[in-house]
Design a protein around this motif. Structure first.
Motif, PDB file in Angstrom:
ATOM      1  N   PRO A 140       0.887  -1.241  -0.086  1.00 38.45           N
ATOM      2  CA  PRO A 140      -0.023  -0.222   0.217  1.00 38.45           C
ATOM      3  C   PRO A 140       0.664   1.254  -0.015  1.00 38.45           C
ATOM      4  O   PRO A 140       0.259   1.970  -0.651  1.00 38.45           O
ATOM      5  CB  PRO A 140      -0.867  -0.136   1.303  1.00 38.45           C
ATOM      6  N   ASP A 141       2.134   1.150   0.375  1.00 40.62           N
ATOM      7  CA  ASP A 141       2.822   2.394   0.467  1.00 40.62           C
ATOM      8  C   ASP A 141       4.094   2.394  -0.456  1.00 40.62           C
ATOM      9  O   ASP A 141       4.562   3.427  -0.871  1.00 40.62           O
ATOM     10  CB  ASP A 141       3.533   2.697   1.960  1.00 40.62           C
ATOM     11  N   PHE A 142       4.652   1.474  -0.672  1.00 41.64           N
ATOM     12  CA  PHE A 142       5.807   1.319  -1.541  1.00 41.64           C
ATOM     13  C   PHE A 142       5.446   0.387  -2.680  1.00 41.64           C
ATOM     14  O   PHE A 142       6.421  -0.200  -3.346  1.00 41.64           O
ATOM     15  CB  PHE A 142       6.897   0.521  -0.757  1.00 41.64           C
ATOM     16  N   TYR A 143       4.395   0.920  -3.532  1.00 43.85           N
ATOM     17  CA  TYR A 143       4.139   0.640  -5.071  1.00 43.85           C
ATOM     18  C   TYR A 143       3.970   1.774  -5.728  1.00 43.85           C
ATOM     19  O   TYR A 143       2.927   2.388  -5.712  1.00 43.85           O
ATOM     20  CB  TYR A 143       3.138  -0.453  -4.896  1.00 43.85           C
ATOM     21  N   PHE A 144       5.145   2.268  -6.190  1.00 40.70           N
ATOM     22  CA  PHE A 144       5.002   3.675  -6.623  1.00 40.70           C
ATOM     23  C   PHE A 144       4.621   3.506  -8.123  1.00 40.70           C
ATOM     24  O   PHE A 144       5.396   2.543  -8.814  1.00 40.70           O
ATOM     25  CB  PHE A 144       6.339   4.326  -6.571  1.00 40.70           C
ATOM     26  N   GLU A 145       3.672   4.191  -8.603  1.00 42.55           N
ATOM     27  CA  GLU A 145       3.492   4.077 -10.153  1.00 42.55           C
ATOM     28  C   GLU A 145       4.462   4.489 -11.075  1.00 42.55           C
ATOM     29  O   GLU A 145       4.499   3.741 -12.190  1.00 42.55           O
ATOM     30  CB  GLU A 145       2.047   4.736 -10.433  1.00 42.55           C
ATOM     31  N   ASP A 146       5.281   5.241 -10.769  1.00 44.69           N
ATOM     32  CA  ASP A 146       6.432   5.738 -11.512  1.00 44.69           C
ATOM     33  C   ASP A 146       7.701   5.033 -11.312  1.00 44.69           C
ATOM     34  O   ASP A 146       8.712   5.301 -11.832  1.00 44.69           O
ATOM     35  CB  ASP A 146       6.566   7.054 -11.451  1.00 44.69           C
TER      36      ASP A 146
END
Length: 298
Positions: free
Chosen positions: A28-34
């Motif tokens: 939830p916090d460390f899946y960066f779209e970029d």
């Protein structure tokens, strides 16, 4: 540690909420779209930035310098279907490492407990994040831990210097011996060395007590003892007769009459950050350092 595992991406539903899902779930916090690096740990997908890892870790720098996959195959970590798989670690530990790499707040570190910083220290040591390892050790030193816990951390992660030395010294100097539980945790060799040092220190204490303390008398104290002995000699306290001169506590009278001892000459101040001289370490700590091979200057 690293392996390629093609895995289709699915998302958790209300039926699986609160359970460990059988399929990868984005963090939830460390899946960066970029982000440009997808990592799979247990059943959790992390999407981060490759440059962050190559900048701070020599292991990842070498890993990503290897040739890419031939025949146009996607590289490991390229997308969710071809993640870079980390085995042998937990998603919780990896998340804690990311707390430092991508801090939620710059005002304060998110990890607060010994367990959290230990997780970070473990992965930082494994993957050679040198600066993060240094940070984790620094933060662990500020937290409350028993001497046994500090020794175990020092042994596991090769933490030397005064932090480990103070823990060994505390066990050697405390009144009560090691408990069976503490000895089991420390291991036979460490427990035996601590027991031997405790016996040596106790023997030293008995010798000092039997010597009556004369070896540490200052000149003013020696003068007081000499005056008391002369007053209690033949003729009593107010005797005026000559009393035969003799040394007291092995100290010649000629030495006692030399006046006050001048203060010791001080050398030049030690430069900030310089290594402490071994003579500046208390005797007990020097003995412990020699027994466990700890460098006093570290």
């Amino acid at each position: 540690m690293f392996s390629r595992v093609p895995t289709p991406l699915r998302y958790a539903t209300s039926e699986t909420e609160g359970e460990v899902p059988p399929f990868p779930v984005p963090h939830p916090d460390f899946y960066f779209e970029d982000g440009n690096l997808v990592i799979l740990v247990e059943n959790t997908l992390f999407k981060v930035f490759r440059s962050t890892f190559t900048r701070h870790s020599s292991v990842f720098k070498d890993l990503f310098s290897l040739p890419t996959c031939p025949n146009g195959m996607p590289a490991e970590g390229h997308d969710d279907d071809n993640p870079l798989h980390f085995s042998g670690i937990s998603a919780t530990d990896f998340e804690r490492l990311l707390w430092v790499l991508y801090p939620p707040s710059y005002a304060a570190h998110k990890p607060k407990t010994v367990d959290e910083w230990r997780s970070i220290l473990s992965l930082a040591t494994r993957w050679e994040f040198a600066s993060i390892r240094t940070l984790a050790i620094h933060e662990l030193r500020t937290l409350s831990m028993s001497p046994v816990e500090r020794i175990l951390l020092a042994q596991e992660f090769d933490i030397d210097g005064r932090w480990a030395l103070s823990a060994y010294t505390a066990l050697c100097e405390r009144p009560e011996p090691l408990t069976l539980a503490e000895g089991a945790r420390l291991g036979l060799e460490t427990a035996l060395r601590i027991a031997q040092l405790r016996e040596q220190l106790r023997a030293r204490g008995h010798r000092a007590a039997n010597m009556g303390g004369y070896h540490s008398l200052t000149r003013s104290a020696a003068n007081r003892h000499a005056g008391a002995a002369l007053a209690s000699g033949p003729g009593g306290k107010y005797a005026t007769g000559r009393v035969a001169e003799k040394p007291h506590w092995g100290i010649p009278k000629s030495f006692l009459g030399q006046g006050e001892i001048p203060p010791p000459a001080r050398g030049p101040p030690r430069k900030p950050g310089g290594k402490a001289s071994p003579t500046a370490i208390p005797g007990t700590a020097r003995l412990v350092a020699q027994a466990f091979g700890i460098e006093l200057g570290r």
